[in-house]
Enzyme design. Sequence first.
Site, PDB file in Angstrom:
ATOM      1  N   GLY A  53       0.596  -8.398   5.552  1.00 18.22           N
ATOM      2  CA  GLY A  53       1.148  -8.956   4.318  1.00 18.22           C
ATOM      3  C   GLY A  53       0.618 -10.327   3.985  1.00 18.22           C
ATOM      4  N   SER A  54      -0.621 -10.617   4.381  1.00 22.04           N
ATOM      5  CA  SER A  54      -1.181 -11.949   4.186  1.00 22.04           C
ATOM      6  C   SER A  54      -1.721 -12.165   2.774  1.00 22.04           C
ATOM      7  CB  SER A  54      -2.322 -12.189   5.186  1.00 22.04           C
ATOM      8  OG  SER A  54      -3.364 -11.241   4.978  1.00 22.04           O
ATOM      9  N   GLY A  55      -1.983 -11.089   2.032  1.00 26.62           N
ATOM     10  CA  GLY A  55      -2.605 -11.220   0.721  1.00 26.62           C
ATOM     11  C   GLY A  55      -4.111 -11.345   0.798  1.00 26.62           C
ATOM     12  N   GLU A  70      -7.079   4.860   1.573  1.00 28.28           N
ATOM     13  CA  GLU A  70      -5.981   3.906   1.436  1.00 28.28           C
ATOM     14  C   GLU A  70      -5.173   4.119   0.166  1.00 28.28           C
ATOM     15  OE1 GLU A  70      -5.311  -0.967   1.323  1.00 28.28           O
ATOM     16  OE2 GLU A  70      -7.320  -0.120   1.427  1.00 28.28           O
ATOM     17  N   ASP A 104     -10.803  -4.884  -2.959  1.00 21.99           N
ATOM     18  CA  ASP A 104     -10.678  -5.188  -1.532  1.00 21.99           C
ATOM     19  C   ASP A 104     -11.665  -4.399  -0.694  1.00 21.99           C
ATOM     20  OD1 ASP A 104      -8.621  -6.692  -2.467  1.00 21.99           O
ATOM     21  OD2 ASP A 104      -7.019  -5.608  -1.436  1.00 21.99           O
TER      22      ASP A 104
END
Length: 454
Positions: A222-224, A260, A272
């Site tokens: 969840g770091s972005g 994903e 990403d």
Amino acid sequence: MSLLVQTLSIREQQSILDAVECIEAGALQIAFVVDESMRLLGVVTNGDVRRHLLQGGRTDEAVTACMNQEFRSVRIGAPREDLLKAFDLGHNALPGLDEQGRLVEVYTRQMAASAEVPVLARARAPVRMSFCGGGADLTYFFIDHSAAVLSCTVGLYAHATLIPRDDGRISIYAEDLSREEHYSSLAELLAAPEKSLLATIVAVIKPKYGFDLYLRSDFPVGSGLGGSSAATTATIAVFNELRQDRWNTYEIAELAFQAERLCFGIAGGWQDQYASAFGGFNLIEFENQRNLVHPIRLEDSIRNELESCLVLCDTGISHDSGRLHELQREEIEAELSQTELLSASVTLCRRMHHFLIRGELKAFGTCLDEAWQLKKRFSSAISDGRLDEIYAAALAAGACGGKLLGAGGGGFFLFYVQPQHRQRVVSAVAALGCQTQNFRFESSGVTSWRTKIQ
């Protein structure tokens, strides 16, 4: 004991005539004299026999009477380099001895190459740092509008290790989540009603062998930073390393998106996967017909200055990027003005690209603030009171601009700060319970390699 050792060795109590017969029976023209425990005592050649007979010796004497005890030997398992040097100096055969001096092998100039041994594959994929354009990489936007994203990769990685198995079993270890999955076969994995992200990737690839798969990361969940995409990309790359017809970088990114976004169901865009696969600074363009990654070549001075002026700040708040993208999509569909916001973001992205390649970094840093103000208008879930407080504190301490990385709601802030103000900004966000993290830009994308199983 090798066949060559059996053919060329004689016992110490045997006669010189026996030694002559042994020598003449082999192409190497040598015999090795050993005791009952196979400990090497000496070597005998035709020249040794001739000298002994010319000195009045007899052929019925024990072979120890004429053997040469000043022989060259090597330890069993000696490096090939050492053997080649000895052969190049004129030796035709070298006895290989164990620690007790026992004859175990005879090395010759025709020694075989080392046997093929099992290998494992490893891969690592960097996370991305998106400067502008996020949200425009969603298919439902760029299917009708031109889109672009400006990003780079940093030296924080998802690491994958793949160890093939002979029994067809599959074991998956997600070290960061302390989670293990075990399947008796690929068929069992494919039939599982619910799959983890890693199992979903395997289901897309469908390898025809069993394996143990290990994944770990340098960054928090969840770091972005696009961590799930980096993990997906590294996992695909580690399987790719063992393929004969390897996928190219675009294909790796597309498989990562498929696994994903489509199969596992994490809502989000395309940037990403491309960023993690290609690495470095890129302007990524998205169109209805094609996606293109344009590498950006920065002068070293620009790259170094930008690295000195960016501060990565962990808010300590995890976020759910998939849910945020779902909310953003709902709000875009409900409100046509959101499309205008995304188009404005793409325009800003191209401005930032211009400032970056020209080294106009103060203007680039100020544009980060514009990007953040636009981003907050995409969805009400992107920011909240605490995030706004952190951002305001950083600007008050000297930051020129900044933005929350990823979909929003938490994770890492990225601030542009002149180095002379850096410590004040670090102290200001630390007072609010945030930690800053050092980083370096990463010019390479996903990287894979193989090594012998030790």
